[in-house]
Scaffold this motif. Structure first.
Motif, PDB file in Angstrom:
ATOM      1  N   ARG A 108      40.487  47.544  36.314  1.00 23.65           N
ATOM      2  CA  ARG A 108      40.484  48.148  37.648  1.00 23.65           C
ATOM      3  C   ARG A 108      41.116  47.214  38.675  1.00 23.65           C
ATOM      4  N   GLU A 109      40.788  45.920  38.603  1.00 20.90           N
ATOM      5  CA  GLU A 109      41.363  44.969  39.553  1.00 20.90           C
ATOM      6  C   GLU A 109      42.846  44.759  39.292  1.00 20.90           C
ATOM      7  N   ILE A 157      31.704  52.472  31.873  1.00 15.63           N
ATOM      8  CA  ILE A 157      32.508  51.872  32.932  1.00 15.63           C
ATOM      9  C   ILE A 157      31.677  51.401  34.118  1.00 15.63           C
ATOM     10  N   PHE A 205      36.566  46.902  31.780  1.00 22.32           N
ATOM     11  CA  PHE A 205      36.975  47.911  32.753  1.00 22.32           C
ATOM     12  C   PHE A 205      37.141  47.294  34.136  1.00 22.32           C
ATOM     13  N   ALA A 206      36.240  46.396  34.527  1.00 22.70           N
ATOM     14  CA  ALA A 206      36.369  45.745  35.830  1.00 22.70           C
ATOM     15  C   ALA A 206      37.666  44.953  35.919  1.00 22.70           C
ATOM     16  N   GLN A 210      30.344  43.048  36.672  1.00 24.34           N
ATOM     17  CA  GLN A 210      29.976  44.107  37.612  1.00 24.34           C
ATOM     18  C   GLN A 210      28.574  43.905  38.178  1.00 24.34           C
ATOM     19  N   LEU A 256      44.617  54.444  35.308  1.00 20.79           N
ATOM     20  CA  LEU A 256      43.254  54.701  35.765  1.00 20.79           C
ATOM     21  C   LEU A 256      43.271  55.824  36.787  1.00 20.79           C
ATOM     22  N   GLY A 265      40.387  56.935  38.615  1.00 21.23           N
ATOM     23  CA  GLY A 265      39.378  56.877  39.666  1.00 21.23           C
ATOM     24  C   GLY A 265      38.267  57.898  39.493  1.00 21.23           C
ATOM     25  N   TRP A 307      38.178  58.725  33.153  1.00 22.91           N
ATOM     26  CA  TRP A 307      38.590  57.546  33.927  1.00 22.91           C
ATOM     27  C   TRP A 307      39.989  57.028  33.615  1.00 22.91           C
ATOM     28  N   TYR A 308      40.633  57.590  32.589  1.00 27.57           N
ATOM     29  CA  TYR A 308      41.991  57.138  32.291  1.00 27.57           C
ATOM     30  C   TYR A 308      42.805  58.287  31.716  1.00 27.57           C
ATOM     31  N   HIS A 338      44.879  46.932  37.951  1.00 20.82           N
ATOM     32  CA  HIS A 338      45.524  48.171  38.402  1.00 20.82           C
ATOM     33  C   HIS A 338      45.666  48.174  39.919  1.00 20.82           C
ATOM     34  N   ARG A 339      44.633  47.722  40.626  1.00 13.78           N
ATOM     35  CA  ARG A 339      44.670  47.681  42.090  1.00 13.78           C
ATOM     36  C   ARG A 339      45.814  46.810  42.579  1.00 13.78           C
TER      37      ARG A 339
END
Length: 318
Positions: free
Chosen positions: A25-26, A15, A21-22, A291, A59, A61, A66-67, A28-29
């Motif tokens: 993450r975005e 990750i 994953f990136a 990333q 996710l 964090g 991580w999940y 999810h944000r």
């Protein structure tokens, strides 16, 4: 949005550098719902729609765990707002069959990125043939004699299999022709398999640049993957050093030529590999480097991608 990622097993993700994953993450944000599956979990049966065994994930964090994910459930692909095909190469027979299942899901209303037909029509090594004005001297053949003649003309060449990834199976043969016959036999299996041969580009010492094109437009920075030591390959998987740089004028020229074409064909994300002034590959299956670019430049590549995904889904709905 409810997003379905079709990818490699989650436990295999690194990750700290993984582009999928990136993306997650975005998304999810922004409050989007994340669901995952693997290509072998997709199925179709007459009288029904294309479905998959999926897991809804959250996710945490926490980089060590991580999940969180409940048990698998069955879901129709057409029920998701977007399906993201992020399975890593190789583009083998099973990957090919998966694109057909995904194309059937499209006929049932699914929105798939990158578009399955476009994935099939743009094999990552061979896609450059359509753009000869952007590439260096290149040969695709099974014939050892063709390769010998190409070497006699260009003296310093690179040979690679059409289904390789991460620098796998790449050879350089210099003016002395040392081991050209043996390397050819290894790669083409005595004429049974096709090989790509390209003139060696000395600009590789400055890096094999990954230029990302999202929604037809280039990310402002590329990642130059620089070979280390006596290695000829810049791939990160073979120990290359990744250095983020602003796009050059030539990089932008290449992106301007390719971007609108790729977008029109349903390729929301592509990774164009450039050495010097020449395109060497067009990666569409699972382009990476989000990333690395963000960490070195602050450019939010995942944000640019999710922006483009949201816009594409809105267009489909419209």
């Amino acid at each position: 949005m409810e997003l379905l990622f079709i990818a490699d097993p989650l436990h295999s993700f690194k990750i700290y550098k993984d582009t999928t994953f990136a993306m997650m993450r975005e998304a999810h944000r922004r409050g989007h719902t994340l669901t995952v599956s693997e290509p072998q979990h997709i199925m179709w049966q007459r009288g029904s729609k294309v479905s998959a065994r999926v897991q809804d994930i959250r996710l945490t964090g926490d980089p060590t765990h991580w999940y969180d994910a409940p048990e698998q459930r069955s879901a129709w692909l057409a029920d998701f707002d977007a399906v993201l095909m992020r399975k890593d190469p190789p583009f083998d027979s099973e990957y090919f069959y998966a694109t057909h299942l995904l194309e059937q899901a499209e006929r049932e209303g699914a929105r798939v990125f990158n578009k399955p037909r476009a994935l099939r029509d743009h094999p990552e090594k061979l896609a450059i043939m359509e753009f000869p004005q952007l590439i260096g001297p290149t040969l695709v053949t099974r014939d050892a004699g063709d390769i010998q003649r190409f070497h006699a003309q260009h003296q310093d060449i690179i040979l690679k299999p059409l289904d390789g990834m991460g620098g796998m199976g790449i050879f350089r043969v210099g003016p002395d022709g040392l081991n050209l016959g043996s390397i050819t036999e290894t790669l083409n299996r005595h004429g049974a398999r096709s090989v790509m041969v390209q003139k060696f580009l000395p600009e590789i010492v400055e890096g094999d640049k990954r230029v990302l094109i999202i929604g037809g437009k280039p990310v402002p920075f590329c990642l130059a993957r620089i070979p280390q030591g006596r290695e000829v390959r810049g791939n990160l998987a073979t120990g290359g050093k990744g250095v983020a740089r602003p796009l050059s004028a030539r990089d932008r020229e290449i992106a301007a030529a390719l971007g609108p074409v790729l977008q029109q064909r349903g390729l929301l994300l592509a990774g164009v590999d450039v050495i010097g002034d020449c395109v060497t590959e067009i990666n569409v299956t699972s382009p990476t480097c989000f990333q690395e670019i963000q960490e070195q430049t602050g450019c939010d590549v995942a944000g640019l991608f999710i922006d483009a995904l949201e816009a594409a889904v809105a267009t489909h709905r419209g």
